[in-house]
Structures are given as C-alpha cells and as structure tokens.
Motif scaffolding. Sequence first.
Motif, PDB file in Angstrom:
ATOM      1  N   LEU A   1      17.539   8.329 -11.244  1.00  0.00           N
ATOM      2  CA  LEU A   1      17.250   9.410 -12.193  1.00  0.00           C
ATOM      3  C   LEU A   1      17.202  10.759 -11.494  1.00  0.00           C
ATOM      4  O   LEU A   1      16.314  11.580 -11.714  1.00  0.00           O
ATOM      5  CB  LEU A   1      15.931   9.144 -12.937  1.00  0.00           C
ATOM      6  N   ASP A   2      18.162  10.951 -10.576  1.00  0.00           N
ATOM      7  CA  ASP A   2      18.329  12.209  -9.834  1.00  0.00           C
ATOM      8  C   ASP A   2      17.178  12.482  -8.857  1.00  0.00           C
ATOM      9  O   ASP A   2      17.011  13.597  -8.393  1.00  0.00           O
ATOM     10  CB  ASP A   2      18.486  13.390 -10.798  1.00  0.00           C
ATOM     11  N   GLN A   3      16.384  11.438  -8.541  1.00  0.00           N
ATOM     12  CA  GLN A   3      15.297  11.587  -7.573  1.00  0.00           C
ATOM     13  C   GLN A   3      15.549  10.654  -6.391  1.00  0.00           C
ATOM     14  O   GLN A   3      15.833   9.478  -6.567  1.00  0.00           O
ATOM     15  CB  GLN A   3      13.944  11.257  -8.217  1.00  0.00           C
ATOM     16  N   ASP A   4      15.446  11.208  -5.179  1.00  0.00           N
ATOM     17  CA  ASP A   4      15.671  10.412  -3.974  1.00  0.00           C
ATOM     18  C   ASP A   4      14.564   9.384  -3.790  1.00  0.00           C
ATOM     19  O   ASP A   4      13.387   9.662  -4.020  1.00  0.00           O
ATOM     20  CB  ASP A   4      15.730  11.310  -2.734  1.00  0.00           C
ATOM     21  N   ILE A   5      14.961   8.174  -3.367  1.00  0.00           N
ATOM     22  CA  ILE A   5      14.016   7.100  -3.073  1.00  0.00           C
ATOM     23  C   ILE A   5      14.067   6.831  -1.575  1.00  0.00           C
ATOM     24  O   ILE A   5      15.128   6.540  -1.018  1.00  0.00           O
ATOM     25  CB  ILE A   5      14.366   5.806  -3.846  1.00  0.00           C
ATOM     26  N   ILE A   6      12.924   6.922  -0.907  1.00  0.00           N
ATOM     27  CA  ILE A   6      12.838   6.744   0.543  1.00  0.00           C
ATOM     28  C   ILE A   6      12.734   5.258   0.868  1.00  0.00           C
ATOM     29  O   ILE A   6      12.040   4.507   0.180  1.00  0.00           O
ATOM     30  CB  ILE A   6      11.635   7.532   1.097  1.00  0.00           C
ATOM     31  N   ASP A   7      13.428   4.830   1.909  1.00  0.00           N
ATOM     32  CA  ASP A   7      13.445   3.431   2.340  1.00  0.00           C
ATOM     33  C   ASP A   7      12.113   3.092   3.022  1.00  0.00           C
ATOM     34  O   ASP A   7      11.840   3.538   4.136  1.00  0.00           O
ATOM     35  CB  ASP A   7      14.615   3.211   3.304  1.00  0.00           C
ATOM     36  N   LEU A   8      11.287   2.285   2.361  1.00  0.00           N
ATOM     37  CA  LEU A   8       9.960   1.974   2.887  1.00  0.00           C
ATOM     38  C   LEU A   8      10.008   1.063   4.116  1.00  0.00           C
ATOM     39  O   LEU A   8       9.054   1.051   4.904  1.00  0.00           O
ATOM     40  CB  LEU A   8       9.086   1.346   1.798  1.00  0.00           C
ATOM     41  N   ASP A   9      11.087   0.309   4.287  1.00  0.00           N
ATOM     42  CA  ASP A   9      11.225  -0.496   5.503  1.00  0.00           C
ATOM     43  C   ASP A   9      11.281   0.413   6.731  1.00  0.00           C
ATOM     44  O   ASP A   9      10.633   0.140   7.747  1.00  0.00           O
ATOM     45  CB  ASP A   9      12.494  -1.358   5.445  1.00  0.00           C
TER      46      ASP A   9
ATOM     47  N   LYS B   1       0.833  -1.207   0.000  1.00  0.00           N
ATOM     48  CA  LYS B   1       0.000   0.000   0.000  1.00  0.00           C
ATOM     49  C   LYS B   1       0.864   1.251   0.000  1.00  0.00           C
ATOM     50  O   LYS B   1       0.548   2.233  -0.682  1.00  0.00           O
ATOM     51  CB  LYS B   1      -0.915  -0.002   1.226  1.00  0.00           C
ATOM     52  N   LEU B   2       1.956   1.229   0.756  1.00  0.00           N
ATOM     53  CA  LEU B   2       2.861   2.383   0.782  1.00  0.00           C
ATOM     54  C   LEU B   2       3.487   2.604  -0.590  1.00  0.00           C
ATOM     55  O   LEU B   2       3.599   3.740  -1.063  1.00  0.00           O
ATOM     56  CB  LEU B   2       3.952   2.173   1.830  1.00  0.00           C
ATOM     57  N   PHE B   3       3.891   1.503  -1.232  1.00  0.00           N
ATOM     58  CA  PHE B   3       4.512   1.612  -2.557  1.00  0.00           C
ATOM     59  C   PHE B   3       3.514   2.123  -3.586  1.00  0.00           C
ATOM     60  O   PHE B   3       3.818   3.018  -4.378  1.00  0.00           O
ATOM     61  CB  PHE B   3       5.071   0.258  -2.992  1.00  0.00           C
ATOM     62  N   ASN B   4       2.298   1.566  -3.570  1.00  0.00           N
ATOM     63  CA  ASN B   4       1.276   1.991  -4.532  1.00  0.00           C
ATOM     64  C   ASN B   4       0.851   3.436  -4.326  1.00  0.00           C
ATOM     65  O   ASN B   4       0.421   4.102  -5.273  1.00  0.00           O
ATOM     66  CB  ASN B   4       0.056   1.071  -4.448  1.00  0.00           C
ATOM     67  N   ALA B   5       0.968   3.923  -3.068  1.00  0.00           N
ATOM     68  CA  ALA B   5       0.631   5.324  -2.780  1.00  0.00           C
ATOM     69  C   ALA B   5       1.803   6.256  -3.062  1.00  0.00           C
ATOM     70  O   ALA B   5       1.726   7.450  -2.764  1.00  0.00           O
ATOM     71  CB  ALA B   5       0.191   5.456  -1.323  1.00  0.00           C
ATOM     72  N   ARG B   6       2.898   5.719  -3.595  1.00  0.00           N
ATOM     73  CA  ARG B   6       4.091   6.493  -3.977  1.00  0.00           C
ATOM     74  C   ARG B   6       4.745   7.199  -2.797  1.00  0.00           C
ATOM     75  O   ARG B   6       5.301   8.287  -2.929  1.00  0.00           O
ATOM     76  CB  ARG B   6       3.725   7.522  -5.054  1.00  0.00           C
ATOM     77  N   VAL B   7       4.655   6.553  -1.639  1.00  0.00           N
ATOM     78  CA  VAL B   7       5.263   7.120  -0.432  1.00  0.00           C
ATOM     79  C   VAL B   7       6.786   7.136  -0.552  1.00  0.00           C
ATOM     80  O   VAL B   7       7.469   7.951   0.081  1.00  0.00           O
ATOM     81  CB  VAL B   7       4.809   6.307   0.812  1.00  0.00           C
ATOM     82  N   HIS B   8       7.340   6.265  -1.389  1.00  0.00           N
ATOM     83  CA  HIS B   8       8.797   6.142  -1.515  1.00  0.00           C
ATOM     84  C   HIS B   8       9.432   7.242  -2.365  1.00  0.00           C
ATOM     85  O   HIS B   8      10.656   7.381  -2.377  1.00  0.00           O
ATOM     86  CB  HIS B   8       9.153   4.777  -2.120  1.00  0.00           C
ATOM     87  N   LEU B   9       8.627   8.025  -3.057  1.00  0.00           N
ATOM     88  CA  LEU B   9       9.171   9.028  -3.970  1.00  0.00           C
ATOM     89  C   LEU B   9       9.538  10.309  -3.223  1.00  0.00           C
ATOM     90  O   LEU B   9       8.670  10.987  -2.666  1.00  0.00           O
ATOM     91  CB  LEU B   9       8.161   9.343  -5.081  1.00  0.00           C
ATOM     92  N   GLY B  10      10.820  10.623  -3.213  1.00  0.00           N
ATOM     93  CA  GLY B  10      11.293  11.852  -2.592  1.00  0.00           C
ATOM     94  C   GLY B  10      11.438  12.967  -3.613  1.00  0.00           C
ATOM     95  O   GLY B  10      10.920  12.889  -4.724  1.00  0.00           O
TER      96      GLY B  10
ATOM     97  N   SER C   1      12.117  14.077   1.640  1.00  0.00           N
ATOM     98  CA  SER C   1      13.583  14.104   1.575  1.00  0.00           C
ATOM     99  C   SER C   1      14.160  15.512   1.681  1.00  0.00           C
ATOM    100  O   SER C   1      15.359  15.675   1.885  1.00  0.00           O
ATOM    101  CB  SER C   1      14.062  13.454   0.267  1.00  0.00           C
ATOM    102  N   ASN C   2      13.312  16.544   1.567  1.00  0.00           N
ATOM    103  CA  ASN C   2      13.795  17.930   1.682  1.00  0.00           C
ATOM    104  C   ASN C   2      13.453  18.546   3.040  1.00  0.00           C
ATOM    105  O   ASN C   2      13.553  19.752   3.214  1.00  0.00           O
ATOM    106  CB  ASN C   2      13.204  18.792   0.567  1.00  0.00           C
ATOM    107  N   CYS C   3      13.052  17.728   4.020  1.00  0.00           N
ATOM    108  CA  CYS C   3      12.624  18.231   5.331  1.00  0.00           C
ATOM    109  C   CYS C   3      13.689  17.973   6.394  1.00  0.00           C
ATOM    110  O   CYS C   3      14.534  17.091   6.252  1.00  0.00           O
ATOM    111  CB  CYS C   3      11.322  17.553   5.757  1.00  0.00           C
ATOM    112  N   ASN C   4      13.588  18.745   7.482  1.00  0.00           N
ATOM    113  CA  ASN C   4      14.467  18.566   8.637  1.00  0.00           C
ATOM    114  C   ASN C   4      13.695  17.794   9.716  1.00  0.00           C
ATOM    115  O   ASN C   4      12.755  18.331  10.302  1.00  0.00           O
ATOM    116  CB  ASN C   4      14.911  19.933   9.162  1.00  0.00           C
ATOM    117  N   PRO C   5      14.085  16.550  10.002  1.00  0.00           N
ATOM    118  CA  PRO C   5      13.328  15.731  10.958  1.00  0.00           C
ATOM    119  C   PRO C   5      13.756  15.905  12.408  1.00  0.00           C
ATOM    120  O   PRO C   5      13.197  15.271  13.297  1.00  0.00           O
ATOM    121  CB  PRO C   5      13.635  14.304  10.487  1.00  0.00           C
TER     122      PRO C   5
ATOM    123  N   ARG D   1      17.759  17.708  -1.302  1.00  0.00           N
ATOM    124  CA  ARG D   1      17.856  16.815  -0.155  1.00  0.00           C
ATOM    125  C   ARG D   1      18.387  17.514   1.090  1.00  0.00           C
ATOM    126  O   ARG D   1      19.346  18.275   1.048  1.00  0.00           O
ATOM    127  CB  ARG D   1      18.785  15.652  -0.497  1.00  0.00           C
ATOM    128  N   HIS D   2      17.742  17.242   2.235  1.00  0.00           N
ATOM    129  CA  HIS D   2      18.242  17.719   3.529  1.00  0.00           C
ATOM    130  C   HIS D   2      19.194  16.662   4.075  1.00  0.00           C
ATOM    131  O   HIS D   2      18.891  15.468   4.062  1.00  0.00           O
ATOM    132  CB  HIS D   2      17.094  17.951   4.494  1.00  0.00           C
TER     133      HIS D   2
END
Length: 200
Positions: free
Chosen positions: A31-39, A3-12, A145-149, A18-19
């Motif tokens: 392709l110059d786009q950050d991929i977030i670790d869904l695990d 569900k996370l993958f289909n909702a494109r949660v991994h796309l930064g 990926s551009n946020c300060n956590p 990038r922060h």
Amino acid sequence: MTKLFNARVHLGHKKGCRHRLMEPYLYGCRLDQDIIDLDQTMEHLQLALNFTAHVAYRGGIILFISRRRQFSHLVESTAKDCGEYAHTRYWQGGLLTNATSQYGPGVRLPDLIIFLSTLNNVFQQHVAIRDAAKMNIPTVGVVDSNCNPSLVTYPVPGNDDTPIAMELYCHLFKMTIKRAKDKRRQMDMIHGLIPSSPSS
C-alpha cells in the motif's frame, strides 16, 4: 521477532521517501509503504547490542542522541537509569570535532554514540553522525527507510517514529548496558579489585 513486529518496527515510510541505500534492508512494499525486513533487523540489533555491552563492560562512555521532541524524556530517563549520558536538544556543529579547543585538552569524548533517530528532521541527517565518523567514534543507529545508513557503524533497520518502537529500543539498550556493568562489578569482586559490600 514477535516483540519487534508488535512494536511496529517493520513499518517504514512511504515509498517516495525511500533512501536508495536502505533498499537491501527492505522486505517489500505494501500500500505504497515500505516494509522493513525483520530478519535483518534482528541480526543487526544483536550485533549492535553485543557491541554496546562490550563498551559498557569496559567502562566506556555511552551517549544517547535523539532530536525527536516527543521522545526526549524517554531517551534522557533511559540514559540516566543506566548511568550514561543523553543529548536531545539542538546539536551545535563541532561539539566533537572541536572538543579540545572548546573544553580543553583533557576532555574525553564518548566511546559509543547511540542514535535512536539518525535524522534532525524529515530530510536532514543528524550532524553528529558525520562528526562521529570524522573522529572515529563508533555509532549505533536506528535507520528508517528514509535514512542514510552509510556512516553508521552498526545500523539497525527499523521504525524510528512510533512510541512503542522507541520504548522497545530504549528498554533493550538499557537492559544490555545494566547487565554488562553488573557483570563487570561481579568480575571485579571475584578478582578482588573492589571490596564486597558488608552484609547487614
């Protein structure tokens, strides 16, 4: 995970946005786009939902915040459906830190703030994150990926731009809060704290 993958949660965001504090949450770059670790997203999301459920179960006030105009109605309706509060407009500095002087000594601050986007715009962090940290109010925040956590108590690494991802976050938080409140009502009825509704 699916569900996370289909909702494109991994796309930064693009690599240039990038922060540096988000690097531990990234799987890589394509392709110059950050991929977030869904695990890691799943692990942090479970912690955030668990804490949200505890606050809701104990009758705490939960405030949803987002500054993205396209999601204002979604966030407000999510908060309304689960009997909580939302703020989707301009945040005036000092709403939390100067609450007693603005609204009187009896004002109650939220017990948890959920940020569905931690940014005011592309570059600026939401003022309420800093204010909540000053007032020791716990926060849950979706961090792209551009946020300060660093100031978010329970950061959830994930895409905060896509409508389908926002709908998934709202659904999960709404379901968690409603289930926690239902459980509390059941426990109160068992212990006789509230009368059971008469059978029709």
